[in-house]
Design an enzyme around this catalytic site. Sequence first.
Site, PDB file in Angstrom:
ATOM      1  N   ASP A 178      81.145  51.319 -12.552  1.00  0.00           N
ATOM      2  CA  ASP A 178      82.431  51.814 -12.070  1.00  0.00           C
ATOM      3  C   ASP A 178      82.812  52.992 -12.964  1.00  0.00           C
ATOM      4  O   ASP A 178      83.269  52.818 -14.088  1.00  0.00           O
ATOM      5  CB  ASP A 178      83.465  50.682 -12.166  1.00  0.00           C
ATOM      6  CG  ASP A 178      84.854  51.132 -11.736  1.00  0.00           C
ATOM      7  OD1 ASP A 178      85.104  52.351 -11.665  1.00  0.00           O
ATOM      8  OD2 ASP A 178      85.698  50.253 -11.488  1.00  0.00           O
ATOM      9  N   PHE A 211      88.755  46.504 -15.163  1.00  0.00           N
ATOM     10  CA  PHE A 211      89.685  46.827 -14.074  1.00  0.00           C
ATOM     11  C   PHE A 211      88.909  47.539 -12.980  1.00  0.00           C
ATOM     12  O   PHE A 211      88.261  48.549 -13.230  1.00  0.00           O
ATOM     13  CB  PHE A 211      90.848  47.715 -14.550  1.00  0.00           C
ATOM     14  CG  PHE A 211      91.877  47.905 -13.468  1.00  0.00           C
ATOM     15  CD1 PHE A 211      92.883  46.971 -13.268  1.00  0.00           C
ATOM     16  CD2 PHE A 211      91.815  48.993 -12.605  1.00  0.00           C
ATOM     17  CE1 PHE A 211      93.816  47.112 -12.242  1.00  0.00           C
ATOM     18  CE2 PHE A 211      92.739  49.147 -11.582  1.00  0.00           C
ATOM     19  CZ  PHE A 211      93.749  48.213 -11.400  1.00  0.00           C
ATOM     20  N   LYS A 246      89.553  59.028  -8.757  1.00  0.00           N
ATOM     21  CA  LYS A 246      90.402  59.749  -9.715  1.00  0.00           C
ATOM     22  C   LYS A 246      90.168  61.270  -9.758  1.00  0.00           C
ATOM     23  O   LYS A 246      90.711  61.995  -8.946  1.00  0.00           O
ATOM     24  CB  LYS A 246      90.252  59.131 -11.096  1.00  0.00           C
ATOM     25  CG  LYS A 246      90.924  57.749 -11.194  1.00  0.00           C
ATOM     26  CD  LYS A 246      91.161  57.332 -12.606  1.00  0.00           C
ATOM     27  CE  LYS A 246      91.807  55.960 -12.734  1.00  0.00           C
ATOM     28  NZ  LYS A 246      93.237  55.958 -12.493  1.00  0.00           N
TER      29      LYS A 246
END
Length: 432
Positions: free
Chosen positions: A227, A142, A256
Site C-alpha cells: 500500500d 491503515f 493521494k
Amino acid sequence: MIRGMIQPVDGQHIRAVADACMMPTYRRQPLVLVRGQGTRVWDDQGRSYLDLVAGIAVASVGHCHPRVVQAIQQQAATLMQVSNLFYTVPQTRLARLLTQLSGLEQVFFCNSGAEANEAAIKLARKATPPGRFEIISALHSFHGRTLASLAATGQVKYHAGFEPLPPGFRHVPFNDLAALEAAVTPQTAAILLEPVQGEGGVHPAALEYLQGVRRLCDERGILLILDEVQTGLGRTGSMFAFQQYGILPDMVTLAKALGGGTAIGALLARRPVAQAFQPGTHASTFGGNPLAAAAALATLEVLVDEDLPGRAAEAGRYFREALAKLAARQPAIREIRGLGLLLAVELAPWPQATQAEAGHGHAPSPVPAESLAPAVVDAARCRGLLINALGPDTLRLVPPLTITPQEIDEAVAILDQALAEVTHRACLPRTV
Ligand SMILES: Cc1ncc(COP(=O)(O)O)c(C=O)c1O
C-alpha cells in the site's frame, strides 16, 4: 444569486453552515482555506500558512502547480468523463507512464486509496487458487474506510461500531517476520503492508523485514501487496518506496499524490496477476476519468522532470538535521523518524516534558497527556504553520516535495516557538 451559494467568503459563516450541513465525521482545524500556491495556503482573512499537511500527503508537486492547472483546464474544456466503456487518451497515457515507472505491467484505475486497496484485495482472492482468501496485514496499519479496507486496517479504534467486518483478515505485529510467518495458513492469499506505516505513526519497515516478506511470499505462493497510497510517488525519496528495499511487489496501490489534488487511485499489478480480472469482474464509473487522468499525467511528468523524488530525499535529510538540532535543545521532543519527506516528531509524555522544560520547581499541570500534540498543532497554526497530530504524542510533517531549505528553516523555527509556548503553558501552576 443561486440559493445555497455562499458569498462573499466569510469564514465564520462557512464554518457554521458546514457544521450544520455536513455529517460530523471530521475534527477540523478552525480555519477556512481559500487558496493555495506551492508550499503555502491562505485563509479567508488573507493570512498565509506554510502547509506541512499538504492535503495529507497529496500536494506533492505543491498547490496549484501551473502544469497541473493547465492540464486540468485544457482537459475540462475538452472531455471530462465518458465511462470506461470507451478508450480515452489521458487514461491510456497515464497507465503507460505508471507501468514504465513502477515495473508493474497493468493498471486498474479508481478514485481513492481505499478503493485501490479494495481492488487489490479482490484481485488477490481472484488471482490465487480456490480456498485462498485470507489477507494478512499489520497491526497499526491503515488501509482505508470501506468495509474490506477497514477490515485490513490493523487498528481496532477504526473498527469500533462497524462490526461485523468482512471475514478473512488477520493482523500481525509490524516488522516481525517470525510473527508473519506464523500467521500464514494454506488459506493465505496475500500479505498487505505499507512500506512506511503513515497513519499509524510514521514507522518505516526495516530493510530485512520487507526483503524477508518478499522471500516468504515467493516460497509460499502468496501475493505481496504494498500500500503506497501515502508513500508512493516520490514522498519517501524514491518514486516508489519499494525501490529502496530492492524488491518488486506483486501489486501496489496508489492515490493521494497521484492526481496532483484531484481524486484518483490506482492498483498496479504484475501482468499474470492482473489477468485474473476479466471484463465484468471489477469496475468503476469514474475510475481514471479523462479529467483526473490528465491531472495525474501532468503530476507524474512534473515529478519526473523536476526530480521531486531526489529533492524529497535531499530535503528530508535537511529537515531531519534541523529537527535533530531542535530536539537537542527542546526536551519535549523524544524522537524524529521517517523516510524522505514523510516525517514524524514524537513528543515526550506530558509531565516529563513539562518538568524538564520548566526546571524551576512548578508542579506539572494536570492537563491530560492527550492534548500535547494537538496543542502544538494549534500553537503552530497561530504562527502560520500547518501540521497535524497522529494521536496524543506524534506530529506528522508531509510537506510538498518542492519545499525549500528556507521554508524548512521557517517551519522548524515556528515549531520551536510552538513547542516552547505549549510546554511553558503546561508548566504554569493552574489557577482553576
Ligand atoms: C496507506 C494508506 N492507505 C489507504 C488510505 C486511504 O486512502 P483514501 O482516504 O484516499 O481512501 C490512506 C489514507 O490516509 C493511507 O494513508
